[in-house]
Design an enzyme around this catalytic site. Structure first.
Site, short mmCIF file in Angstrom:
data_model
loop_
_atom_site.label_atom_id
_atom_site.label_comp_id
_atom_site.label_asym_id
_atom_site.label_seq_id
_atom_site.Cartn_x
_atom_site.Cartn_y
_atom_site.Cartn_z
N HIS A 122 77.80 -67.15 -78.74
CA HIS A 122 79.06 -66.63 -79.29
C HIS A 122 78.77 -66.03 -80.65
O HIS A 122 78.23 -66.69 -81.54
CB HIS A 122 80.10 -67.75 -79.42
CG HIS A 122 81.40 -67.26 -79.98
ND1 HIS A 122 82.41 -66.76 -79.20
CD2 HIS A 122 81.85 -67.19 -81.27
CE1 HIS A 122 83.43 -66.41 -79.96
NE2 HIS A 122 83.11 -66.66 -81.22
N CYS A 123 79.12 -64.75 -80.80
CA CYS A 123 78.88 -64.04 -82.06
C CYS A 123 80.15 -64.08 -82.90
O CYS A 123 81.18 -63.53 -82.51
CB CYS A 123 78.46 -62.59 -81.78
SG CYS A 123 78.21 -61.60 -83.26
N PHE A 124 80.09 -64.72 -84.06
CA PHE A 124 81.25 -64.83 -84.92
C PHE A 124 81.58 -63.51 -85.61
O PHE A 124 82.74 -63.26 -85.93
CB PHE A 124 81.03 -65.93 -85.96
CG PHE A 124 81.08 -67.32 -85.39
CD1 PHE A 124 82.29 -67.94 -85.15
CD2 PHE A 124 79.91 -67.99 -85.07
CE1 PHE A 124 82.34 -69.22 -84.62
CE2 PHE A 124 79.95 -69.26 -84.55
CZ PHE A 124 81.16 -69.88 -84.32
N GLY A 127 83.50 -61.87 -83.01
CA GLY A 127 84.58 -62.68 -82.47
C GLY A 127 84.59 -62.70 -80.96
O GLY A 127 85.66 -62.86 -80.35
N ASN A 128 83.42 -62.55 -80.33
CA ASN A 128 83.34 -62.46 -78.88
C ASN A 128 82.05 -63.09 -78.41
O ASN A 128 81.07 -63.19 -79.15
CB ASN A 128 83.40 -60.99 -78.44
CG ASN A 128 83.87 -60.84 -77.00
OD1 ASN A 128 84.12 -61.82 -76.31
ND2 ASN A 128 83.99 -59.61 -76.56
#
Length: 275
Positions: A122-124, A127-128
């Site tokens: 999950h890439c902050f 946001g996805n």
């Protein structure tokens, strides 16, 4: 979980602010300072070439960033056509089913509220979740972000060298620039704008190195046919030729995706045929 959800909102806003500041500094400060005389500037001048290069890198970085955000991970209840997708997601929500029980490399993310096929992480900053549908755009985003930061770093160092009449020929000059600048700023010998540019130099260096290292690490996993989720969970991956692993992520028309931000429709259709 509350902290993670807050980070999932703050991190994309932080990245967009950094991108906006970088664009403003390049267009309205660094590039104009390279022009000596506008009346004698040719179309192939270094300033115009640098401006075109920066716009190309920025357009690809932001374009792939938007594609990563807009391309949602596959939902097992909709995209994979398992027949019991709704029950699968419900079991994940209440914790009664393990993430690997439906398909290999699937994972339910509570932040996205989706189940991602071939989940990587999950890439902050976007946001996805990063999965099979947006992996190529994510790699291109990291690549062009690192190149844009390197371009801004070089332009910023050129501007500071002229503004402060200093040379970066000595490698230690950049390392000692920040502490000397802080002391000069508080003594009143350095302008606020110049101090802000110096701080941005170190920020570009950090972001550029982080994105470049992340991109290299991700490419190594792709060549091995693995995802970070598989490595973290200790999943066994079937050995395949590295060319096939690259084709699965980048597709046959990889050169088009390298030059302009486009969706990898070809590889998505290839995965659907395999299912």
């Amino acid at each position: 979980m509350l902290v993670l959800r807050l980070l999932n909102v703050v991190a994309p806003a932080y990245f967009l602010c950094i991108s906006l500041v970088t664009f403003v500094l390049q267009i309205f400060l660094f590039i104009p300072s390279m022009f000596r005389d506008l009346s004698t500037t040719s179309l192939l001048s270094p300033a115009l070439l640098h401006g075109a290069l920066f716009l190309f890198l920025s357009a690809n970085a932001l374009g792939n960033y938007v594609l990563v955000i807009q391309t949602s991970p596959e939902d097992l209840g909709k995209g994979l056509n398992l027949g019991e997708g709704t029950e699968v997601v419900a079991d994940w929500l209440d914790g009664s089913r393990s993430p690997g029980s439906a398909l290999p490399s699937t994972h339910f993310c509570r932040l996205c509220a989706r189940v991602t096929q071939r989940h990587d992480h999950h890439c902050f900053f976007t946001g996805n979740c990063i999965g099979s549908r947006n992996m190529r755009n994510f790699i291109m985003f990291c690549l062009y972000t690192s190149l844009a930061c390197l371009d801004s770093l070089v332009a910023g160092m050129a501007y500071i060298s002229v503004a402060l009449s200093m040379s970066f020929a000595n490698p230690l000059a950049f390392l000692t620039l920040l502490p000397h600048s802080i002391s000069q700023f508080f003594s009143g010998d350095l302008l606020s704008s110049e101090m802000f540019v110096i701080l941005m130099l170190y920020l570009w260096l950090g972001i550029g190195l982080a994105c470049a290292g992340f991109c290299c690490h991700q490419m190594l996993l792709i060549l091995r046919g693995q995802t970070r989720y598989q490595v973290r969970k200790g999943m066994v991956v079937r050995a395949r030729p590295w060319r096939e692993n690259l084709r699965e992520v980048f597709g046959k028309r990889w050169l088009l995706g390298l030059l302009i931000p486009v969706l990898n429709v070809e590889s998505s259709n290839h995965r659907q045929k395999e299912k």
